[in-house]
Scaffold this active site. Structure first.
Site, mmCIF file in Angstrom:
data_model
loop_
_atom_site.group_PDB
_atom_site.id
_atom_site.type_symbol
_atom_site.label_atom_id
_atom_site.label_comp_id
_atom_site.label_asym_id
_atom_site.label_seq_id
_atom_site.Cartn_x
_atom_site.Cartn_y
_atom_site.Cartn_z
ATOM 1 N N HIS A 1 -0.233 1.063 -13.622
ATOM 2 C CA HIS A 1 0.353 -0.164 -14.072
ATOM 3 C C HIS A 1 2.184 -0.156 -13.940
ATOM 4 O O HIS A 1 2.276 1.042 -14.503
ATOM 5 C CB HIS A 1 -0.431 -0.651 -14.928
ATOM 6 N N ILE B 1 -12.422 -6.205 -11.253
ATOM 7 C CA ILE B 1 -13.303 -5.994 -11.205
ATOM 8 C C ILE B 1 -14.765 -6.023 -11.556
ATOM 9 O O ILE B 1 -14.885 -6.365 -12.806
ATOM 10 C CB ILE B 1 -13.099 -4.215 -10.710
ATOM 11 N N ARG C 1 -13.611 -13.423 -1.396
ATOM 12 C CA ARG C 1 -13.931 -13.145 -3.098
ATOM 13 C C ARG C 1 -15.749 -13.613 -3.330
ATOM 14 O O ARG C 1 -15.987 -13.343 -4.195
ATOM 15 C CB ARG C 1 -13.096 -14.517 -3.296
ATOM 16 N N GLY D 1 0.516 -1.359 -0.152
ATOM 17 C CA GLY D 1 -0.331 -0.211 -0.091
ATOM 18 C C GLY D 1 1.101 1.623 -0.325
ATOM 19 O O GLY D 1 0.381 2.646 0.933
ATOM 20 N N SER D 2 2.042 1.575 -0.404
ATOM 21 C CA SER D 2 2.924 2.472 -0.628
ATOM 22 C C SER D 2 2.189 3.380 -1.133
ATOM 23 O O SER D 2 2.250 4.622 -1.354
ATOM 24 C CB SER D 2 4.304 2.279 -1.106
ATOM 25 N N ASN D 3 1.456 3.323 -2.366
ATOM 26 C CA ASN D 3 0.762 4.357 -3.008
ATOM 27 C C ASN D 3 -0.312 5.451 -2.401
ATOM 28 O O ASN D 3 -0.931 5.928 -2.817
ATOM 29 C CB ASN D 3 0.412 3.872 -5.030
ATOM 30 N N LEU E 1 -5.234 -6.752 -6.802
ATOM 31 C CA LEU E 1 -4.847 -7.611 -7.959
ATOM 32 C C LEU E 1 -6.030 -8.228 -8.630
ATOM 33 O O LEU E 1 -6.390 -9.551 -9.157
ATOM 34 C CB LEU E 1 -3.697 -9.077 -6.440
ATOM 35 N N ASN F 1 -7.039 2.560 -12.141
ATOM 36 C CA ASN F 1 -5.573 1.733 -11.973
ATOM 37 C C ASN F 1 -4.644 2.871 -12.461
ATOM 38 O O ASN F 1 -4.187 2.877 -12.732
ATOM 39 C CB ASN F 1 -6.542 0.681 -12.586
ATOM 40 N N ASP G 1 -6.076 -4.731 -17.365
ATOM 41 C CA ASP G 1 -4.830 -3.662 -17.813
ATOM 42 C C ASP G 1 -5.384 -2.986 -19.324
ATOM 43 O O ASP G 1 -4.835 -2.282 -20.094
ATOM 44 C CB ASP G 1 -3.251 -3.787 -18.244
#
Length: 199
Positions: free
Chosen positions: A112, A96, A66, A20-22, A93, A110, A153
């Site tokens: 990437h 959606i 899930r 979770g650094s971003n 990961l 998102n 992506d």
């Protein structure tokens, strides 16, 4: 007194699966914002360090499995109840589900760690991407911020930034260069997009 449009903060929800650094950079960025706030952090990983990061900013978090994510509307209902305006994926990961895509068209983004469309798709995240960049012999790497759709992506690009790969760069150096760009640009792009959303 009638509220002005700017008196109601717009609300961001962050989905993350890992460290979770971003997510932290985004939480830091909006901590003193008068326009927007991070209202919720969600994760599919009970061991994710992002939960501790959220706690340190006194931001509520939610852990889901899930079944809850794909078979119920629980997550969607939670977002709607919190009046979330923008969903930000930060190292999340899972694909959606349709109920979220339908509710938040053009309001889910998102990041990437490569210059898409290269090195994207299912299973391409974190060090796997950086290794693929090295193995391809690419002379430049970068980041791609994009809208989220039903495929990994493949959403419309919002922003890309590049860095040069030197011949003696190892995996850690490539990863470091990429993270520097992520931490610099992602919060700014989130802010740009949140300003465009009508509350």
């Amino acid at each position: 007194m009638k509220k002005t449009q700017n008196s109601v903060k717009k609300r961001i929800a962050i989905f993350a699966s890992g460290s979770g650094s971003n997510a932290q950079k985004i939480m830091e960025h909006f901590k003193r914002s008068t326009e927007a706030e991070v209202a919720l952090v969600l994760t599919n990983n009970p061991e994710s360090y992002v939960l501790q990061r959220a706690d340190s900013f006194e931001i509520p978090s939610h852990i889901f499995d899930r079944h809850e994510f794909y078979q119920t509307d629980d997550v969607l209902d939670l977002l709607k109840n919190l009046d979330v305006d923008l969903i930000v994926l930060a190292g999340f990961l899972w694909l959606i589900p349709q109920n979220l895509l339908k509710e938040y068209p053009g309001r889910m983004i998102n990041i990437h760690p490569a210059l898409l469309p290269k090195h994207g798709g299912k299973g391409m995240y974190g060090d796997r991407v950086h290794k693929a960049v090295m193995e391809a012999g690419d002379t430049e790497g970068g980041i791609t911020i994009h809208y989220v759709n039903e495929h990994y992506d493949e959403g419309e690009f919002i922003y890309q930034a590049k860095y040069r790969i030197e011949k003696d760069d190892n995996l850690e150096m490539i990863k470091f260069k990429g993270q520097q760009l992520e931490h610099l640009h992602y919060p700014k792009i989130v802010e740009t997009l949140i300003k465009k959303i009508k509350k």
